[in-house]
Design a protein around this motif. Structure first.
Motif, PDB file in Angstrom:
ATOM      1  N   THR A  67       0.852  -1.193   0.000  1.00  0.00           N
ATOM      2  CA  THR A  67       0.000   0.000   0.000  1.00  0.00           C
ATOM      3  C   THR A  67       0.884   1.238   0.000  1.00  0.00           C
ATOM      4  N   LYS A  68       0.644   2.118  -0.978  1.00  0.00           N
ATOM      5  CA  LYS A  68       1.417   3.365  -1.091  1.00  0.00           C
ATOM      6  C   LYS A  68       0.455   4.533  -0.984  1.00  0.00           C
ATOM      7  N   LEU A  69       0.869   5.572  -0.303  1.00  0.00           N
ATOM      8  CA  LEU A  69       0.005   6.734  -0.116  1.00  0.00           C
ATOM      9  C   LEU A  69       0.657   7.968  -0.724  1.00  0.00           C
ATOM     10  N   ASN A  70      -0.101   8.660  -1.584  1.00  0.00           N
ATOM     11  CA  ASN A  70       0.386   9.926  -2.103  1.00  0.00           C
ATOM     12  C   ASN A  70      -0.036  10.998  -1.107  1.00  0.00           C
ATOM     13  N   THR A  71       0.939  11.686  -0.525  1.00  0.00           N
ATOM     14  CA  THR A  71       0.634  12.645   0.552  1.00  0.00           C
ATOM     15  C   THR A  71       1.187  14.019   0.195  1.00  0.00           C
ATOM     16  N   ASP A  72       0.871  14.997   1.056  1.00  0.00           N
ATOM     17  CA  ASP A  72       1.430  16.339   0.822  1.00  0.00           C
ATOM     18  C   ASP A  72       2.942  16.364   1.055  1.00  0.00           C
ATOM     19  N   GLU A  73       3.511  15.208   1.459  1.00  0.00           N
ATOM     20  CA  GLU A  73       4.981  15.090   1.564  1.00  0.00           C
ATOM     21  C   GLU A  73       5.519  14.121   0.522  1.00  0.00           C
ATOM     22  N   GLY A  74       4.683  13.790  -0.481  1.00  0.00           N
ATOM     23  CA  GLY A  74       5.099  12.855  -1.542  1.00  0.00           C
ATOM     24  C   GLY A  74       4.592  11.446  -1.283  1.00  0.00           C
ATOM     25  N   TRP A  75       4.972  10.508  -2.171  1.00  0.00           N
ATOM     26  CA  TRP A  75       4.552   9.108  -2.028  1.00  0.00           C
ATOM     27  C   TRP A  75       5.244   8.473  -0.827  1.00  0.00           C
ATOM     28  N   MET A  76       4.484   7.757  -0.022  1.00  0.00           N
ATOM     29  CA  MET A  76       5.051   7.089   1.163  1.00  0.00           C
ATOM     30  C   MET A  76       4.571   5.645   1.224  1.00  0.00           C
TER      31      MET A  76
END
Ligand code: FO1
Length: 324
Positions: A143-152
């Motif tokens: 599971t990868k999350l695109n966040t306001d700090e980039g992909w995590m």
């Protein structure tokens, strides 16, 4: 009356999933429960494979779990982590010493060529786990999350950054080309009940359903399919579900959770407080039961499991009538 089910499959991830599994294991005859576990949370630490959702199930179903936090091993120590800290390694993921033992053994067995599902089955057998535990796939899904700090990756977001970065997109990397674990497909094929745990739909259940073949077989199966809402009055029992749903522009309601499982459910269990959602879901043609969803300890989990089984029994009878 618990519906007399003999082959129950539970889709699960996280602490809520493990609690539901424990309740069902207590309510069902021995050998009747197979839990299909999310592997999207898996991560490598210090070269070792860590599978938090699988391990939370293993520890819970073999009475090793640290019940105060819901994950990890009871009374574990952190000597290995202290050494790693002294040597300058990042130590934001709290891996206990006993937990490290499992990660070392699993990584060793994987390097020897054993499949993840065989390794998990071996651990479950050795530890006398009260259900079969099957990772959704033996392949790599993350599971990868695109966040306001980039992909995590999931664990750096969830544990490392305490879910603070705002999420705009989710991906289950590797899922589209992954094959279901053979034992997962076999369990669904012979199931007389499929249950969806009150786990996070976006982080625990959808990474399972994203594996081609698994969603399909649940869609087509003739067994009744019943889910339990992870939300009470728009709030998650545990974890970041409501926040995540809002971040992604999804209404944080029980109704919206059921909507994520459209075509996969015959019945849904909601909290007694969520009357409006219950009515709306009934109007959409879904069978709905309202009860106290909060499980608390093992007895509460067993109470919810017995209610689920009784409700599924009624859903099954209604389904047979419909099929004629
Ligand atoms: N959750 C935390 O909030 N903090 C931790 O340090 C942590 C360590 C950890 C180690 C092993 C393990 O199996 C689970 C662990 N978890 C921790 C829980 C884990 O992040 C979550 O259970 C799931 O991945 C979410 O479903």
């Amino acid at each position: 009356m618990t519906g007399d089910f003999q082959h129950v499959v539970l889709l699960a991830g996280g602490v809520g999933g493990a609690r539901m599994a424990e309740g069902l294991a207590r309510a069902l005859p021995a050998g009747a429960l197979t839990v299909i576990a999310n592997v999207g949370d898996d991560e490598e630490f210090y070269g070792l494979r860590v599978c938090p959702d699988v391990d939370t199930l293993l520890y819970t179903l073999s009475d090793r779990i640290d019940r105060s936090q819901g994950w990890g091993v009871a009374y574990d120590t952190v000597k290995a982590l202290d050494v790693l800290r002294d040597l300058g390694a990042p130590v934001w993921m709290k891996l206990g010493d006993a937990d490290f033992g499992l990660h070392i053994w699993r990584s060793w067995r994987l390097a020897e060529g054993a499949s993840l599902s065989a390794i998990v089955a071996e651990a479950a057998r050795q530890w006398g786990a009260r259900a079969d535990i099957v990772p959704a796939t033996d392949e790599r899904v993350r599971t990868k999350l695109n966040t306001d700090e980039g992909w995590m990756d999931f664990q750096p977001w969830f544990v490392g950054r305490r879910c603070i970065p705002k999420v705009s997109e989710l991906r289950y990397e590797g899922a589209e080309s992954a094959k279901p674990a053979v034992s997962a497909s076999a369990a669904i094929a012979s199931a007389d009940l499929i249950a969806f745990a009150p786990s996070n739909p976006l982080l625990s259940i959808e990474p399972i359903l994203a594996i081609p073949g698994l969603r399909d077989s649940i869609e087509k199966c003739r067994a009744p399919r019943v889910g339990v809402s992870p939300l009470i009055g728009g709030k998650a029992v545990k974890g970041p579900l409501a926040r995540l749903m809002q971040d992604l522009g999804i209404e944080a309601t029980t109704r919206a959770v059921a909507g994520r499982y459209a075509g996969l459910l015959d019945g849904f269990i909601v909290d007694t407080g969520d009357v409006e959602d219950a009515e709306a879901l009934r109007a959409s043609g879904l069978a709905v039961a309202a009860t106290e969803i909060l499980m608390g300890g093992p007895e509460g989990a067993e109470r919810l499991a017995r209610e689920l089984l009784a409700f599924a029994g009624k859903v099954a009878i209604a389904g047979e009538r419909r099929r004629g």
